[in-house]
Write a protein that holds these residues in place. Structure first.
Motif, PDB file in Angstrom:
ATOM      1  N   UNK A   1      -3.440  -2.160  -6.964  1.00 42.81           N
ATOM      2  CA  UNK A   1      -3.524  -2.081  -8.337  1.00 42.81           C
ATOM      3  C   UNK A   1      -3.980  -2.866  -9.387  1.00 42.81           C
ATOM      4  N   UNK A   2      -4.659  -2.764 -10.516  1.00 51.23           N
ATOM      5  CA  UNK A   2      -5.142  -3.398 -11.392  1.00 51.23           C
ATOM      6  C   UNK A   2      -3.963  -3.218 -12.549  1.00 51.23           C
ATOM      7  N   UNK A   3      -3.499  -4.457 -13.144  1.00 55.66           N
ATOM      8  CA  UNK A   3      -2.385  -4.346 -14.078  1.00 55.66           C
ATOM      9  C   UNK A   3      -2.894  -4.644 -15.510  1.00 55.66           C
ATOM     10  N   UNK A   4      -2.426  -3.918 -16.544  1.00 56.19           N
ATOM     11  CA  UNK A   4      -2.838  -4.434 -17.859  1.00 56.19           C
ATOM     12  C   UNK A   4      -1.501  -4.466 -18.526  1.00 56.19           C
ATOM     13  N   UNK A   5      -1.644  -5.366 -19.517  1.00 53.16           N
ATOM     14  CA  UNK A   5      -0.539  -5.580 -20.160  1.00 53.16           C
ATOM     15  C   UNK A   5      -0.887  -6.114 -21.762  1.00 53.16           C
ATOM     16  N   UNK A   6      -0.208  -5.886 -22.682  1.00 52.14           N
ATOM     17  CA  UNK A   6      -0.309  -6.501 -24.128  1.00 52.14           C
ATOM     18  C   UNK A   6       0.305  -7.769 -24.561  1.00 52.14           C
ATOM     19  N   UNK A  35       3.007 -15.576 -28.316  1.00 48.98           N
ATOM     20  CA  UNK A  35       2.542 -16.767 -27.430  1.00 48.98           C
ATOM     21  C   UNK A  35       3.416 -17.914 -26.991  1.00 48.98           C
ATOM     22  N   UNK A  36       3.297 -18.699 -26.086  1.00 44.72           N
ATOM     23  CA  UNK A  36       4.125 -19.659 -25.803  1.00 44.72           C
ATOM     24  C   UNK A  36       3.840 -20.803 -26.488  1.00 44.72           C
ATOM     25  N   UNK A  37       2.607 -20.950 -26.834  1.00 38.74           N
ATOM     26  CA  UNK A  37       2.004 -22.274 -27.735  1.00 38.74           C
ATOM     27  C   UNK A  37       1.328 -21.608 -28.995  1.00 38.74           C
ATOM     28  N   UNK A  38       1.310 -22.241 -29.829  1.00 36.60           N
ATOM     29  CA  UNK A  38       0.698 -22.007 -31.076  1.00 36.60           C
ATOM     30  C   UNK A  38      -1.003 -21.897 -30.930  1.00 36.60           C
ATOM     31  N   UNK A  39      -1.628 -22.720 -29.952  1.00 30.36           N
ATOM     32  CA  UNK A  39      -3.042 -22.676 -29.843  1.00 30.36           C
ATOM     33  C   UNK A  39      -3.492 -21.581 -28.942  1.00 30.36           C
ATOM     34  N   UNK A  40      -2.355 -20.819 -28.652  1.00 25.31           N
ATOM     35  CA  UNK A  40      -3.028 -19.513 -27.911  1.00 25.31           C
ATOM     36  C   UNK A  40      -3.051 -19.943 -26.448  1.00 25.31           C
ATOM     37  N   UNK A  41      -2.750 -21.155 -25.651  1.00 22.62           N
ATOM     38  CA  UNK A  41      -2.496 -21.231 -24.360  1.00 22.62           C
ATOM     39  C   UNK A  41      -1.395 -20.552 -23.714  1.00 22.62           C
ATOM     40  N   UNK A  42      -1.278 -20.382 -22.307  1.00 23.65           N
ATOM     41  CA  UNK A  42      -0.055 -19.846 -21.661  1.00 23.65           C
ATOM     42  C   UNK A  42       0.928 -20.850 -21.656  1.00 23.65           C
ATOM     43  N   UNK A  43       2.109 -20.097 -21.501  1.00 23.28           N
ATOM     44  CA  UNK A  43       2.389 -18.886 -20.829  1.00 23.28           C
ATOM     45  C   UNK A  43       2.635 -17.850 -22.400  1.00 23.28           C
ATOM     46  N   UNK A  44       2.302 -16.692 -21.700  1.00 22.54           N
ATOM     47  CA  UNK A  44       2.318 -15.278 -22.739  1.00 22.54           C
ATOM     48  C   UNK A  44       3.445 -14.343 -22.466  1.00 22.54           C
ATOM     49  N   UNK A  45       3.868 -13.927 -23.321  1.00 21.60           N
ATOM     50  CA  UNK A  45       4.919 -12.872 -23.183  1.00 21.60           C
ATOM     51  C   UNK A  45       4.113 -11.584 -23.247  1.00 21.60           C
ATOM     52  N   UNK A  46       4.307 -10.759 -22.318  1.00 23.72           N
ATOM     53  CA  UNK A  46       3.141  -9.518 -22.023  1.00 23.72           C
ATOM     54  C   UNK A  46       4.419  -8.493 -21.491  1.00 23.72           C
ATOM     55  N   UNK A  47       3.811  -7.482 -22.286  1.00 17.86           N
ATOM     56  CA  UNK A  47       4.569  -6.097 -22.059  1.00 17.86           C
ATOM     57  C   UNK A  47       3.527  -5.061 -21.126  1.00 17.86           C
ATOM     58  N   UNK A  48       3.890  -4.962 -19.893  1.00 21.61           N
ATOM     59  CA  UNK A  48       2.993  -4.203 -19.042  1.00 21.61           C
ATOM     60  C   UNK A  48       3.004  -2.661 -19.384  1.00 21.61           C
ATOM     61  N   UNK A  49       1.892  -2.178 -19.188  1.00 20.16           N
ATOM     62  CA  UNK A  49       1.604  -0.591 -19.529  1.00 20.16           C
ATOM     63  C   UNK A  49       2.281   0.334 -18.426  1.00 20.16           C
ATOM     64  N   UNK A  50       2.263  -0.411 -17.255  1.00 18.99           N
ATOM     65  CA  UNK A  50       2.977   0.839 -15.976  1.00 18.99           C
ATOM     66  C   UNK A  50       4.274   0.860 -15.878  1.00 18.99           C
ATOM     67  N   UNK A  51       5.167  -0.092 -16.671  1.00 25.53           N
ATOM     68  CA  UNK A  51       6.386  -0.005 -16.395  1.00 25.53           C
ATOM     69  C   UNK A  51       7.114  -0.324 -17.735  1.00 25.53           C
ATOM     70  N   UNK A  52       6.480  -0.652 -18.670  1.00 29.91           N
ATOM     71  CA  UNK A  52       7.055  -1.017 -20.095  1.00 29.91           C
ATOM     72  C   UNK A  52       7.986  -1.990 -20.089  1.00 29.91           C
ATOM     73  N   UNK A 109       8.807  -6.144 -20.161  1.00 28.57           N
ATOM     74  CA  UNK A 109       8.197  -7.465 -20.943  1.00 28.57           C
ATOM     75  C   UNK A 109       8.448  -8.791 -19.901  1.00 28.57           C
ATOM     76  N   UNK A 110       7.450  -9.583 -19.683  1.00 26.15           N
ATOM     77  CA  UNK A 110       7.780 -10.484 -18.805  1.00 26.15           C
ATOM     78  C   UNK A 110       7.116 -11.814 -19.356  1.00 26.15           C
TER      79      UNK A 110
END
Length: 72
Positions: free
Chosen positions: A19-24, A28-45, A47-48
């Motif tokens: 499977x290909x996973x997609x999430x929004x 952001x974990x850091x103000x400069x946009x670098x990881x980690x990210x809080x992501x809401x995955x579309x397949x199961x709604x 957030x990780x």
């Protein structure tokens, strides 16, 4: 990788026919946009907290919308 809230992260399958996973990205974990990210995955709604690997790439909201209309 530098993201913005609202960007989409796409994780390609690591195995053939996997499977290909997609999430929004919702936070952001850091103000400069670098990881980690809080992501809401579309397949199961769910957030990780996500640390992207080499199989992941970002799509801006406009790109994601174009994919959604091209492949409903």
């Amino acid at each position: 990788m530098r993201a913005h809230v609202g960007d989409w992260i796409v994780v390609e399958a690591r195995h053939l026919d996997g499977p290909r996973r997609r999430g929004q990205i919702v936070r952001l974990g850091h103000p400069d946009g670098t990881p980690p990210y809080a992501v809401r995955w579309i397949e199961d709604d769910r957030e990780t907290v996500f640390f992207p690997g080499p199989e992941a790439h970002l799509e801006a909201e406009a790109e994601h919308a174009a994919h959604r209309h091209a492949f409903p």
